[in-house]
Enzyme design. Sequence first.
Site, PDB file in Angstrom:
ATOM      1  N   PHE A  36      -4.320   3.176  14.970  1.00 62.08           N
ATOM      2  CA  PHE A  36      -4.832   4.215  13.997  1.00 62.08           C
ATOM      3  C   PHE A  36      -5.872   3.707  12.934  1.00 62.08           C
ATOM      4  O   PHE A  36      -5.973   2.599  12.741  1.00 62.08           O
ATOM      5  CB  PHE A  36      -3.467   4.591  13.018  1.00 62.08           C
ATOM      6  N   LYS A  71     -13.584   0.172  15.273  1.00 67.21           N
ATOM      7  CA  LYS A  71     -12.317  -0.251  15.625  1.00 67.21           C
ATOM      8  C   LYS A  71     -12.016  -0.364  17.042  1.00 67.21           C
ATOM      9  O   LYS A  71     -11.288  -1.308  17.556  1.00 67.21           O
ATOM     10  CB  LYS A  71     -11.555   0.368  14.675  1.00 67.21           C
ATOM     11  N   ASP A 130      -4.300 -10.027  12.761  1.00 61.99           N
ATOM     12  CA  ASP A 130      -4.791  -8.613  13.296  1.00 61.99           C
ATOM     13  C   ASP A 130      -3.622  -8.563  14.540  1.00 61.99           C
ATOM     14  O   ASP A 130      -3.930  -8.791  15.661  1.00 61.99           O
ATOM     15  CB  ASP A 130      -6.114  -8.442  13.674  1.00 61.99           C
ATOM     16  N   ILE A 131      -2.527  -7.771  14.142  1.00 58.33           N
ATOM     17  CA  ILE A 131      -1.394  -7.513  15.108  1.00 58.33           C
ATOM     18  C   ILE A 131      -2.105  -6.873  16.333  1.00 58.33           C
ATOM     19  O   ILE A 131      -1.674  -7.095  17.499  1.00 58.33           O
ATOM     20  CB  ILE A 131      -0.261  -6.750  14.381  1.00 58.33           C
ATOM     21  N   ASN A 166       1.011  -1.284  -0.223  1.00 53.92           N
ATOM     22  CA  ASN A 166       0.107  -0.055  -0.184  1.00 53.92           C
ATOM     23  C   ASN A 166       0.818   1.092   0.123  1.00 53.92           C
ATOM     24  O   ASN A 166       1.969   1.194  -0.122  1.00 53.92           O
ATOM     25  CB  ASN A 166      -0.914  -0.122   1.142  1.00 53.92           C
ATOM     26  N   LYS A 216       8.982 -17.168 -10.435  1.00 50.47           N
ATOM     27  CA  LYS A 216       8.330 -16.185 -11.122  1.00 50.47           C
ATOM     28  C   LYS A 216       7.319 -16.335 -11.955  1.00 50.47           C
ATOM     29  O   LYS A 216       7.358 -17.658 -12.920  1.00 50.47           O
ATOM     30  CB  LYS A 216       9.387 -15.305 -11.957  1.00 50.47           C
ATOM     31  N   ASP A 222      -4.535  -6.072   5.087  1.00 48.94           N
ATOM     32  CA  ASP A 222      -5.352  -6.902   5.713  1.00 48.94           C
ATOM     33  C   ASP A 222      -5.476  -8.586   5.106  1.00 48.94           C
ATOM     34  O   ASP A 222      -5.995  -9.393   5.630  1.00 48.94           O
ATOM     35  CB  ASP A 222      -6.905  -6.487   5.533  1.00 48.94           C
ATOM     36  N   LYS A 275     -11.391  -3.992  18.655  1.00 53.94           N
ATOM     37  CA  LYS A 275     -10.247  -4.404  18.764  1.00 53.94           C
ATOM     38  C   LYS A 275      -9.817  -4.219  20.514  1.00 53.94           C
ATOM     39  O   LYS A 275      -8.622  -4.381  21.040  1.00 53.94           O
ATOM     40  CB  LYS A 275      -9.167  -3.774  18.204  1.00 53.94           C
TER      41      LYS A 275
HETATM   42  O1  PMT Z   1       2.983   5.956   6.429  1.00 57.73           O
HETATM   43  P1  PMT Z   1       2.277   7.423   6.091  1.00 57.73           P
HETATM   44  O2  PMT Z   1       2.798   7.386   4.690  1.00 57.73           O
HETATM   45  O3  PMT Z   1       2.903   8.490   6.736  1.00 57.73           O
HETATM   46  O4  PMT Z   1       0.722   7.469   6.280  1.00 57.73           O
HETATM   47  C1  PMT Z   1       0.270   7.236   7.630  1.00 57.73           C
HETATM   48  C2  PMT Z   1      -1.048   6.440   7.443  1.00 57.73           C
HETATM   49  C3  PMT Z   1      -2.205   6.747   6.562  1.00 57.73           C
HETATM   50  C4  PMT Z   1      -0.500   4.838   7.039  1.00 57.73           C
HETATM   51  C5  PMT Z   1      -1.492   6.286   9.179  1.00 57.73           C
HETATM   52  O5  PMT Z   1      -1.736   7.688   9.574  1.00 57.73           O
HETATM   53  C6  PMT Z   1      -2.481   5.424   9.464  1.00 57.73           C
HETATM   54  O6  PMT Z   1      -3.670   5.310   9.252  1.00 57.73           O
HETATM   55  N1  PMT Z   1      -2.215   4.183   9.591  1.00 57.73           N
HETATM   56  C7  PMT Z   1      -2.989   2.924   9.896  1.00 57.73           C
HETATM   57  C8  PMT Z   1      -3.501   2.314   8.443  1.00 57.73           C
HETATM   58  C9  PMT Z   1      -4.335   1.254   8.621  1.00 57.73           C
HETATM   59  O7  PMT Z   1      -3.939   0.290   8.267  1.00 57.73           O
HETATM   60  O8  PMT Z   1      -5.499   1.652   9.269  1.00 57.73           O
HETATM   61  P2  PMT Z   1      -6.759   0.507   9.207  1.00 57.73           P
HETATM   62  O9  PMT Z   1      -7.959   1.086   9.651  1.00 57.73           O
HETATM   63  O10 PMT Z   1      -6.639  -0.551   8.153  1.00 57.73           O
HETATM   64  O11 PMT Z   1      -6.187  -0.472  10.782  1.00 57.73           O
HETATM   65  C10 PMT Z   1      -6.662  -0.202  11.814  1.00 57.73           C
HETATM   66  C11 PMT Z   1      -5.453  -0.420  12.948  1.00 57.73           C
HETATM   67  O12 PMT Z   1      -5.290  -1.807  13.040  1.00 57.73           O
HETATM   68  C12 PMT Z   1      -4.114   0.154  12.447  1.00 57.73           C
HETATM   69  O13 PMT Z   1      -3.433   0.657  13.885  1.00 57.73           O
HETATM   70  C13 PMT Z   1      -3.350  -0.912  12.012  1.00 57.73           C
HETATM   71  O14 PMT Z   1      -1.820  -1.015  12.481  1.00 57.73           O
HETATM   72  C14 PMT Z   1      -3.864  -1.977  12.690  1.00 57.73           C
HETATM   73  N2  PMT Z   1      -3.916  -3.500  12.008  1.00 57.73           N
HETATM   74  C15 PMT Z   1      -4.602  -3.749  10.716  1.00 57.73           C
HETATM   75  C16 PMT Z   1      -4.433  -4.847  10.023  1.00 57.73           C
HETATM   76  C17 PMT Z   1      -3.797  -5.906  10.472  1.00 57.73           C
HETATM   77  N3  PMT Z   1      -3.786  -7.092   9.813  1.00 57.73           N
HETATM   78  N4  PMT Z   1      -3.106  -5.660  11.795  1.00 57.73           N
HETATM   79  C18 PMT Z   1      -3.236  -4.361  12.324  1.00 57.73           C
HETATM   80  O15 PMT Z   1      -2.534  -4.466  13.438  1.00 57.73           O
END
Ligand code: PMT
Length: 418
Positions: free
Chosen positions: A340, A354, A323-324, A227, A306, A296, A358
């Site tokens: 975040f 969330k 989901d960490i 991403n 390849k 995700d 979570k």
């Molecule tokens: O890196 P930059 O270019 O500076 O951009 C910053 C950002 C936009 C990436 C940052 O501000 C941000 O929003 N980070 C979270 C992005 C995200 O994956 O959001 P989410 O809504 O999909 O996930 C929710 C939370 O679960 C996040 O804290 C994520 O780290 C966590 N997660 C998600 C999926 C997963 N498999 N494991 C996780 O721990």
Amino acid sequence: MVAPLDGQRYWESGLFSGLTLSGRRVLVGVSGGIAAYKSAELVRRLRQAGAEVRVVMTTGAQAFITPLTMQALSGHPVHSELLDSRVEAAMGHIELARWADAILVAPASANLMARLAHGLADDLLTTLCLASEAPLFLAPAMNRVMWMHPATQANSELLRQRSVRLLGPAAGEQACGEVGAGRMLEPDELVAELLRYWQQGPLSGVSLLVTAGPTREPIDPVRYISNRSSGKMGYAVAEAALRAGATVTLVSGPTALPRPPGVALVAVESAAEMAVAVQARISQCDIFIAVAAVADYRPSVVVPQKMKKSAPELSLALERTEDILAMAAGGTDAPFCVGFAAETEDLEGYARDKLARKGLDMIAANLVGQGVGFESDVNCLTLFWADGQYEIKRATKAVVARELIEIIAERYHAKNSG
Ligand code: PMT
């Protein structure tokens, strides 16, 4: 082109401007290794930063640098003999052990670390380390194979468990011509570590784990799903936490950013690797901030060779990644967990979902895709917790991160005191 020294970046970063070691008494131990030549600069830098310095050298150290040099730079006679009646009459080893506010051994050779790990007191330096209640910092310096040897790794772990603080080693070109982990940190980095140790901030004494950047989920040996995360937001959060006095570990997916000075960096690629790195550290941290944009889904099967473009269409089967954040927040004795949320609509609705689903203490939500969030240098956040919220206005990620850390510190202390 010669890459700038890490040590220079400490001062250029401005993280430690205005801080001094004035009034601090630092006992510098020097053991035998080629990096001993850097100890002279270390003593000079410590004194420049305001510290009072005394130097203890092992016999091996004196093969690399003379006590006279260290005496001239520290302004005091150098100590090296354990059983010297003249020296004991002036400032005995027990007095010296009591005098120190901190002991910093730089370089710390593999041999010295082994002796410390096993409680030996067979020379002045190891005796002082055993006889002192001051915090002990070691700056390991050795050949990369010696550093990676299971004996040295086991000794390091034993020392860490006894609250000895290991500073480094860094990776890079070594005096022996090899390249790898084992270089002593630069004198400025070591001074910065002491400054940080004594720095008073809202998170001093707090251990903080941050994730940052994207993850890459391999399809075949040359392709992956990822991403747009640049890591900028997560790295800014790590720096802001460091500035607030925390000990910071940053688990980062692939980014083009340099390691923030003073932060321990663990580099990973995939969501699975990030999960392992977080899981290994989560029980030792007080606060966990998940800024990473973790994939995700990942391909269910990684093709070993390849893939060829023979078929007109191609479908990839995907499976969910771990989901960490949910794992970290759901564990027994979970740290204060901040997630975040990157959303393109209904910021509050999705973020609060969330937060609850979570089991988080707080979530920092950003609307992405309008020149903020991913890749950009600016961001704005809305923070949500069970019974409140807080707006951080659009600003550079460094400024946003500082405000975020202030609020996290406030809520973390409120939770722990109430
Ligand atoms: O890196 P930059 O270019 O500076 O951009 C910053 C950002 C936009 C990436 C940052 O501000 C941000 O929003 N980070 C979270 C992005 C995200 O994956 O959001 P989410 O809504 O999909 O996930 C929710 C939370 O679960 C996040 O804290 C994520 O780290 C966590 N997660 C998600 C999926 C997963 N498999 N494991 C996780 O721990």
